[in-house]
Design an enzyme around this catalytic site. Structure first.
Site, short mmCIF file in Angstrom:
data_model
loop_
_atom_site.label_atom_id
_atom_site.label_comp_id
_atom_site.label_asym_id
_atom_site.label_seq_id
_atom_site.Cartn_x
_atom_site.Cartn_y
_atom_site.Cartn_z
N THR A 89 55.64 21.30 4.17
CA THR A 89 55.13 21.56 2.82
C THR A 89 53.90 22.46 2.97
O THR A 89 52.77 22.03 2.74
CB THR A 89 54.75 20.23 2.12
OG1 THR A 89 53.97 19.43 3.01
CG2 THR A 89 55.97 19.46 1.70
N THR A 124 54.42 15.31 3.28
CA THR A 124 53.24 15.10 2.43
C THR A 124 53.41 15.94 1.17
O THR A 124 53.47 17.17 1.25
CB THR A 124 51.97 15.52 3.20
OG1 THR A 124 51.93 14.77 4.41
CG2 THR A 124 50.72 15.27 2.39
N LEU A 159 51.10 9.75 11.29
CA LEU A 159 50.96 9.98 12.74
C LEU A 159 50.06 11.16 13.04
O LEU A 159 49.91 12.07 12.24
CB LEU A 159 52.33 10.17 13.40
CG LEU A 159 53.21 11.37 13.00
CD1 LEU A 159 52.76 12.66 13.63
CD2 LEU A 159 54.65 11.08 13.38
N LYS A 213 48.26 9.15 0.79
CA LYS A 213 48.28 10.07 1.94
C LYS A 213 47.20 11.14 1.80
O LYS A 213 46.43 11.40 2.72
CB LYS A 213 49.67 10.71 2.02
CG LYS A 213 49.81 11.82 3.01
CD LYS A 213 49.65 11.36 4.45
CE LYS A 213 49.56 12.55 5.38
NZ LYS A 213 49.36 12.18 6.76
N CYS A 269 47.61 19.52 8.96
CA CYS A 269 47.45 18.53 7.88
C CYS A 269 46.12 18.62 7.13
O CYS A 269 46.12 18.87 5.93
CB CYS A 269 47.65 17.13 8.43
SG CYS A 269 49.35 16.86 8.95
P1 NAD Z 1 57.21 21.32 10.99
O1 NAD Z 1 56.97 22.66 10.42
O2 NAD Z 1 56.89 21.03 12.40
O3 NAD Z 1 58.78 20.95 10.79
C1 NAD Z 1 59.49 21.15 9.60
C2 NAD Z 1 60.97 21.29 9.96
O4 NAD Z 1 61.74 21.32 8.75
C3 NAD Z 1 61.30 22.59 10.70
O5 NAD Z 1 62.02 22.30 11.88
C4 NAD Z 1 62.17 23.36 9.70
O6 NAD Z 1 63.15 24.18 10.33
C5 NAD Z 1 62.81 22.22 8.92
N1 NAD Z 1 63.33 22.63 7.61
C6 NAD Z 1 62.77 23.44 6.67
N2 NAD Z 1 63.59 23.56 5.61
C7 NAD Z 1 64.68 22.80 5.87
C8 NAD Z 1 65.86 22.51 5.14
N3 NAD Z 1 66.07 23.01 3.92
N4 NAD Z 1 66.77 21.70 5.72
C9 NAD Z 1 66.56 21.18 6.94
N5 NAD Z 1 65.47 21.42 7.67
C10 NAD Z 1 64.52 22.21 7.14
O7 NAD Z 1 56.48 20.31 10.02
P2 NAD Z 1 55.76 18.92 10.40
O8 NAD Z 1 54.47 19.19 11.06
O9 NAD Z 1 56.74 18.01 11.05
O10 NAD Z 1 55.42 18.37 8.94
C11 NAD Z 1 56.44 17.91 8.05
C12 NAD Z 1 55.77 17.22 6.87
O11 NAD Z 1 55.11 16.03 7.34
C13 NAD Z 1 54.69 18.04 6.17
O12 NAD Z 1 54.72 17.75 4.80
C14 NAD Z 1 53.41 17.55 6.81
O13 NAD Z 1 52.30 17.71 5.96
C15 NAD Z 1 53.71 16.08 7.01
N6 NAD Z 1 52.96 15.46 8.09
C16 NAD Z 1 52.75 16.14 9.26
C17 NAD Z 1 52.05 15.52 10.29
C18 NAD Z 1 51.77 16.25 11.58
O14 NAD Z 1 50.92 15.79 12.34
N7 NAD Z 1 52.44 17.34 11.88
C19 NAD Z 1 51.57 14.19 10.13
C20 NAD Z 1 51.84 13.52 8.96
C21 NAD Z 1 52.53 14.17 7.94
#
Ligand code: NAD
Length: 443
Positions: A89, A124, A159, A213, A269
């Site tokens: 996001t 998020t 996490l 969150k 984040c």
């Molecule tokens: P990221 O960018 O590492 O991974 C996102 C994944 O989603 C990518 O592999 C992308 O190819 C895939 N994707 C995008 N569109 C798609 C679709 N239509 N169908 C299938 N797959 C699709 O992101 P992240 O760091 O894992 O974060 C994901 C969410 O979790 C965010 O909202 C982030 O704010 C939240 N979050 C992240 C963390 C962190 O530490 N990274 C911690 C808590 C929450």
């Protein structure tokens, strides 16, 4: 556990850690991503990100056959009862969260839903998104002339990268936001393995879960900006911020966590989520003055690191070579999103410096992010090569190997002996004893 199959959509930091951990609990997991290159990598046994312990757990669960990878939305939707949305996001230009990936997934779920499902939003997302996800799925079902029952749950993830596997299995709490008793019971069942660790559940409505969150991240970001401001004050007063943070942390109401001064917070984040909550409030006519100040203080903090270097080396850095140790936004991750290096390196180069950089895991990503500056940056194989003939060394990330540098070797190899320890890893005395000029943060 019963035969519930868990579908995880998005295999980034959150999605891959969640899928592998659920598979490790013994669930059947289908992990889906629209990035087919990533899916093929996962299918061939490669883990595309660095997270301590992940490869080992990934190897175990892939070998036991409890997890499979796919690029097909139809397959993951039709074959899973519970679908976790874990897509990115990212921030829009105005700071608000871009929800296009979340809605893309919701549409895909609506297109292929064939029975009752629980759709869990782990990404998020701003307040109200769960209800919008519900509408997007309903609209798709309507187009197909279907009247299927489903529930949407908000289940934000807390996490930390670098400690993601531990955090996933030992969270301080699991937040479940839903109006459906049926969905809440299914969620509790899924997280039951955590109960051995006595993890409390917070059961609430989706709106409250979504704001929990953002409030948590905004509070932690504010705590970091707060101690950074105190650190800056200490520098001018000759006080030691580490002792201040320690004494403050002894107060149970404050706690010692997130009171480590440094070059400003980064990552995927805190910067994104603080801007998003400010933007949500702004649309409602509310000004988030405290969070805005935390954001501003953080931007200044990254810039201040350059001010500190220039105070010692001069405003014009032409002819100066600066070694940067640490490119990822923190230790134990290859993630360089919003890292301090992204501000510090370009500002140093704009003032004429040449950079020699090293990071144990973040180099490839940084090479791509700073491609416009590539003529002025050499990426080296280790910390000692980076420091060869440098006029200053700057520690930006607290990797364990940077805590035990051979200072004698550095003092022999460097052209000028300037040591900027922006993670406060060393005592002033031990560095000065080797003939270096030393500067930390707030000491
Ligand atoms: P990221 O960018 O590492 O991974 C996102 C994944 O989603 C990518 O592999 C992308 O190819 C895939 N994707 C995008 N569109 C798609 C679709 N239509 N169908 C299938 N797959 C699709 O992101 P992240 O760091 O894992 O974060 C994901 C969410 O979790 C965010 O909202 C982030 O704010 C939240 N979050 C992240 C963390 C962190 O530490 N990274 C911690 C808590 C929450």
């Amino acid at each position: 556990m019963d035969g519930t199959t868990i579908g995880v959509i998005g295999t980034g930091y959150v999605g891959l850690v969640s899928s592998v951990s659920f598979a490790n609990f013994g669930y059947k997991v289908i992990a889906m991503d629209s990035d087919l290159e990533k899916v093929n990598l996962l299918k061939s046994g490669e883990v595309p990100i660095y997270e301590p312990g992940l490869k080992e757990m990934f190897d175990r669960v892939t070998e036991s056959g409890t997890i499979e990878f796919t690029g097909e939305m139809k397959y993951v939707v039709e074959n899973s009862k519970v679908l976790f949305i874990c897509v990115g996001t990212p921030p829009e230009d105005d700071g608000s969260a871009d929800l296009k990936y979340v809605f893309e997934v919701a549409e895909g779920i609506g297109k292929h839903m064939n029975a009752y499902k629980v759709i869990v939003d782990k990404s998020t997302v701003p307040v109200g998104t769960s209800r919008k996800v519900y509408s997007v799925i309903s609209d798709e079902l309507q187009k197909r002339g279907l009247d299927l029952h489903f529930d949407v749950v908000s289940n934000p993830e807390f996490l930390r990268e670098g400690k993601a596997l531990y955090d996933f299995t030992h969270p301080d709490r699991v937040v479940i936001g839903s109006d459906s008793e049926e969905a809440i019971e299914i969620m509790k069942k899924i997280y039951r393995p955590l109960k051995v660790n006595e993890v409390p559940f917070v059961i609430t409505n989706p709106e409250t879960a979504e704001i929990i969150k953002y409030s948590s991240n905004a509070f932690l970001a504010t705590k970091i900006s707060f101690i950074n401001e105190i650190a800056n004050l200490c520098e001018e007063l000759g006080a030691d911020v580490n002792q201040i943070a320690k004494a403050m942390g002894m107060d149970g109401r404050i706690s010692p966590k997130f009171l480590h001064p440094g070059p400003g917070y980064g990552g995927s984040c805190f910067p994104k989520d603080t801007r998003a909550i400010v933007n949500t409030a702004k649309k409602l006519g509310i000004e988030m003055k405290v969070i805005n100040a935390a954001i501003e203080a953080n931007e200044y903090q990254k810039h201040r690191m350059v001010i500190k270097i220039k105070r010692r080396l001069g405003d014009n850095l032409a002819g100066k070579t600066i070694a940067i140790l640490g490119l990822s936004f923190k230790a134990e991750t290859d993630d360089t999103r919003e890292s301090a290096a992204l501000v510090v390196i370009p500002e140093l180069i704009d003032s004429g410096a040449t950079i020699r950089a090293y990071d144990p895991k973040g180099t490839d990503e940084m090479r791509w992010r700073l491609k416009d500056f590539s003529p002025q940056i050499a990426y080296l194989e280790n910390e000692y090569d980076a420091c060869k003939n440098a006029d200053a060394v700057v520690i930006l990330t607290e990797w364990a190997q940077f805590r035990r540098l051979d200072l004698r070797r550095l003092s022999e190899d460097m052209r000028e002996k300037n040591f900027f320890d922006f993670r406060n890893l060393y005592s002033r005395e031990e560095v000065e004893d080797m003939g270096f000029y030393y500067e930390g943060v707030g000491r």
